[in-house]
Design a protein around this motif. Structure first.
Motif, PDB file in Angstrom:
ATOM      1  N   PRO A 107      66.475  21.775  55.408  1.00 47.11           N
ATOM      2  CA  PRO A 107      66.587  20.636  56.324  1.00 47.11           C
ATOM      3  C   PRO A 107      67.360  20.949  57.602  1.00 47.11           C
ATOM      4  O   PRO A 107      67.437  20.093  58.494  1.00 47.11           O
ATOM      5  N   ARG A 108      67.910  22.168  57.724  1.00 48.37           N
ATOM      6  CA  ARG A 108      68.518  22.541  58.997  1.00 48.37           C
ATOM      7  C   ARG A 108      67.473  22.666  60.106  1.00 48.37           C
ATOM      8  O   ARG A 108      67.827  22.644  61.292  1.00 48.37           O
ATOM      9  N   ILE A 109      66.200  22.806  59.735  1.00 45.37           N
ATOM     10  CA  ILE A 109      65.111  22.741  60.719  1.00 45.37           C
ATOM     11  C   ILE A 109      64.855  21.258  60.988  1.00 45.37           C
ATOM     12  O   ILE A 109      64.217  20.569  60.207  1.00 45.37           O
ATOM     13  N   ARG A 110      65.365  20.785  62.114  1.00 44.46           N
ATOM     14  CA  ARG A 110      65.260  19.349  62.415  1.00 44.46           C
ATOM     15  C   ARG A 110      63.857  18.978  62.877  1.00 44.46           C
ATOM     16  O   ARG A 110      63.347  17.914  62.531  1.00 44.46           O
ATOM     17  N   TYR A 111      63.287  19.818  63.698  1.00 48.09           N
ATOM     18  CA  TYR A 111      61.958  19.550  64.247  1.00 48.09           C
ATOM     19  C   TYR A 111      61.051  20.720  63.890  1.00 48.09           C
ATOM     20  O   TYR A 111      61.410  21.871  64.118  1.00 48.09           O
TER      21      TYR A 111
ATOM     22  N   GLY B 270      59.193  18.598  54.700  1.00 44.16           N
ATOM     23  CA  GLY B 270      59.451  19.132  56.031  1.00 44.16           C
ATOM     24  C   GLY B 270      59.884  18.099  57.033  1.00 44.16           C
ATOM     25  O   GLY B 270      60.400  18.456  58.108  1.00 44.16           O
ATOM     26  N   ALA B 271      59.692  16.825  56.714  1.00 42.16           N
ATOM     27  CA  ALA B 271      60.016  15.754  57.664  1.00 42.16           C
ATOM     28  C   ALA B 271      61.104  14.813  57.173  1.00 42.16           C
ATOM     29  O   ALA B 271      61.715  14.089  57.977  1.00 42.16           O
ATOM     30  N   VAL B 272      61.348  14.793  55.870  1.00 43.57           N
ATOM     31  CA  VAL B 272      62.241  13.774  55.323  1.00 43.57           C
ATOM     32  C   VAL B 272      63.681  14.015  55.751  1.00 43.57           C
ATOM     33  O   VAL B 272      64.155  15.150  55.821  1.00 43.57           O
ATOM     34  N   GLY B 273      64.367  12.921  56.079  1.00 42.32           N
ATOM     35  CA  GLY B 273      65.769  12.997  56.462  1.00 42.32           C
ATOM     36  C   GLY B 273      66.008  12.372  57.825  1.00 42.32           C
ATOM     37  O   GLY B 273      65.148  12.402  58.706  1.00 42.32           O
ATOM     38  N   GLU B 274      67.184  11.837  57.997  1.00 40.72           N
ATOM     39  CA  GLU B 274      67.530  11.191  59.262  1.00 40.72           C
ATOM     40  C   GLU B 274      67.461  12.203  60.408  1.00 40.72           C
ATOM     41  O   GLU B 274      68.021  13.293  60.335  1.00 40.72           O
ATOM     42  N   GLY B 275      66.744  11.822  61.470  1.00 35.52           N
ATOM     43  CA  GLY B 275      66.644  12.662  62.646  1.00 35.52           C
ATOM     44  C   GLY B 275      65.675  13.822  62.527  1.00 35.52           C
ATOM     45  O   GLY B 275      65.573  14.637  63.447  1.00 35.52           O
ATOM     46  N   ARG B 276      64.927  13.909  61.422  1.00 32.56           N
ATOM     47  CA  ARG B 276      63.977  15.014  61.253  1.00 32.56           C
ATOM     48  C   ARG B 276      62.563  14.556  61.617  1.00 32.56           C
ATOM     49  O   ARG B 276      62.238  13.372  61.531  1.00 32.56           O
ATOM     50  N   ARG B 277      61.761  15.530  62.003  1.00 24.35           N
ATOM     51  CA  ARG B 277      60.427  15.190  62.496  1.00 24.35           C
ATOM     52  C   ARG B 277      59.499  16.394  62.326  1.00 24.35           C
ATOM     53  O   ARG B 277      59.897  17.528  62.579  1.00 24.35           O
TER      54      ARG B 277
ATOM     55  N   ARG C 230      53.456   9.356  55.356  1.00 21.44           N
ATOM     56  CA  ARG C 230      54.346   8.419  56.046  1.00 21.44           C
ATOM     57  C   ARG C 230      54.922   7.386  55.084  1.00 21.44           C
ATOM     58  O   ARG C 230      56.098   7.012  55.184  1.00 21.44           O
ATOM     59  N   GLU C 231      54.097   6.920  54.169  1.00 18.29           N
ATOM     60  CA  GLU C 231      54.602   5.958  53.182  1.00 18.29           C
ATOM     61  C   GLU C 231      55.706   6.571  52.333  1.00 18.29           C
ATOM     62  O   GLU C 231      56.704   5.916  52.010  1.00 18.29           O
ATOM     63  N   ALA C 232      55.546   7.817  51.961  1.00 20.60           N
ATOM     64  CA  ALA C 232      56.578   8.499  51.180  1.00 20.60           C
ATOM     65  C   ALA C 232      57.871   8.618  51.981  1.00 20.60           C
ATOM     66  O   ALA C 232      58.971   8.427  51.440  1.00 20.60           O
ATOM     67  N   LEU C 233      57.770   8.923  53.267  1.00 21.60           N
ATOM     68  CA  LEU C 233      58.962   9.034  54.107  1.00 21.60           C
ATOM     69  C   LEU C 233      59.677   7.696  54.218  1.00 21.60           C
ATOM     70  O   LEU C 233      60.918   7.630  54.186  1.00 21.60           O
ATOM     71  N   THR C 234      58.917   6.629  54.332  1.00 23.82           N
ATOM     72  CA  THR C 234      59.525   5.292  54.372  1.00 23.82           C
ATOM     73  C   THR C 234      60.258   5.013  53.067  1.00 23.82           C
ATOM     74  O   THR C 234      61.397   4.514  53.063  1.00 23.82           O
ATOM     75  N   ARG C 235      59.643   5.352  51.964  1.00 19.21           N
ATOM     76  CA  ARG C 235      60.274   5.130  50.662  1.00 19.21           C
ATOM     77  C   ARG C 235      61.545   5.948  50.503  1.00 19.21           C
ATOM     78  O   ARG C 235      62.528   5.507  49.897  1.00 19.21           O
ATOM     79  N   LEU C 236      61.551   7.142  51.076  1.00 17.62           N
ATOM     80  CA  LEU C 236      62.685   8.047  50.916  1.00 17.62           C
ATOM     81  C   LEU C 236      63.781   7.824  51.954  1.00 17.62           C
ATOM     82  O   LEU C 236      64.814   8.499  51.902  1.00 17.62           O
ATOM     83  N   GLY C 237      63.529   6.927  52.902  1.00 16.89           N
ATOM     84  CA  GLY C 237      64.617   6.522  53.795  1.00 16.89           C
ATOM     85  C   GLY C 237      64.631   7.126  55.179  1.00 16.89           C
ATOM     86  O   GLY C 237      65.604   6.943  55.918  1.00 16.89           O
TER      87      GLY C 237
END
Length: 372
Positions: A248-252, A296-303, A329-336
């Motif tokens: 997750p250190r890879i933000r983008y 690869g996308a989950v987490g605050e500020g990640r994309r 996208r639905e999974a990302l919403t569920r995961l916060g």
């Protein structure tokens, strides 16, 4: 006299050909346009059968995300967490390097990551004179070494990004060793499909793809970079997809023509599903492609922004992206949190990162237009 004249003409033709190919002297643009018009269409496919993609994404909560990453690291490295002390084995300031003709480079370093069986990764750290404090890892694909990404490297250096340029195992400057294998004799390891003959001391041969990126990220942090992005083309896009899922250190992350789910790849009529690393059952039973996209996308500020060339004559032209875009996208919403986007580049017919794609990546890095 005639042979000397002929030799002179041949040398002059060769020299001008280098100028055309490398430095885009005329008639480069006309030849490139002709080659693009003659490019074959994307490979034919069968219709996609019904598939429950949401059901394939087995990540109900943050604990499941952490457990899945640990399982991936254990499969790849033989341990559940990445070693933050894994750094390039040698770091050397250099003047002669594949990007020496680019303007505005304040410092260049050659990073070498040594691995088992004589494998190694040769990468380059490039810091621009006008730096913005951010770093982009650029990963080249199967076609050749890091120099093939010079336009992309130049673009981001020009916008203030420090760049680490990496290539896949066995490609470019990376060695293709001859290894004595018990019971088989000396084998020249020249293709990714041969890597299973020389497994590492711990983990799986996927380690050879991941360990150089891990060393680069650790080194970047030692240099003070906290805002790290990753962009890759083709096999480098696949590497970007996998590594962003692991770390997750890879933000983008910006994989270009890098992957598609195996259920989608299986609709190809005349082509194989992919290279060894792209279809390894043991890896994708731990985390399938839609799950890697979520990780690869989950987490605050990640994309993660996936880019596909819609008329790509090679591979990964974005078929069936609609099958997984919503479920991811639905999974990302569920995961916060976390953003996942897909963009189809319809402006050309090549397997490359276009000018328009680079602008999209820059806008995403600068938090410009959302491209949802």
């Amino acid at each position: 006299m005639a042979p000397i004249l002929l030799l002179g003409l041949l040398l002059a033709s060769f020299g001008y050909g280098v100028l055309v190919g490398k430095y885009r002297y005329p008639p480069h643009d006309g030849l490139a346009a002709l080659a693009e018009r003659l490019s074959p269409p994307p490979a034919p496919r069968l219709a996609l059968p019904p598939v429950d993609v949401a059901g394939l994404i087995r990540l109900p909560d943050a604990a499941a995300v952490a457990a899945r990453r640990a399982a991936l690291w254990r499969f790849i490295l033989g341990q559940p967490t990445p070693p933050v002390g894994r750094l390039p084995d040698t770091v050397e300031a250099v003047v002669e390097h594949p990007f020496r003709d680019l303007a505005g480079i304040d410092r260049a370093e050659r990073w070498r990551v040594a691995m088992d069986h004589g494998l190694a990764s040769i990468g380059y750290f490039l810091r621009p004179a006008s730096a913005n404090g951010r770093l982009l890892i650029y990963h080249q694909g199967h076609a050749g070494g890091v120099v093939l990404g010079r336009d992309t490297v130049d673009f981001f250096l020009g916008h203030g990004y420090a760049v680490v340029a990496l290539a896949m195992p066995l490609v470019g400057e990376n060695p293709r060793p001859r290894v004595e294998v018990a019971g088989l004799g000396p084998l020249w390891i020249s293709r990714h499909d041969y890597l299973p003959f020389i497994p590492p001391g711990a983990g799986s041969p996927i380690r050879y793809f991941v360990e150089p990126v891990l060393a680069a990220v650790n080194r970047a942090e030692r240099l003070g970079y906290r805002d790290i992005a990753m962009l890759g083309l083709s096999g480098g896009g696949w590497t970007t997809t996998l590594y962003a899922a692991l770390d997750p250190r890879i933000r983008y992350s910006f994989p270009v023509a890098g992957s598609e789910p195996l259920y989608s790849r299986a609709t190809l009529v005349e082509r194989h599903w992919g290279d060894y690393e792209q279809i390894l059952p043991g890896l994708y039973r731990i985390a399938n492609y839609p799950e890697l996209y979520v990780l690869g996308a989950v987490g605050e500020g990640r994309r993660q922004l996936q880019i596909f060339n819609a008329l790509d004559p090679c591979c990964y032209e974005g078929s069936h992206v609609d099958s997984y875009l919503g479920p991811v996208r639905e999974a990302l919403t569920r995961l916060g949190g976390g953003r996942f986007q897909v963009w189809l580049d319809t402006g050309h017919r090549e397997h490359r990162i276009s000018d328009a794609a680079r602008e999209r990546v820059l806008a995403a890095l600068d938090e410009g237009a959302g491209y949802d």
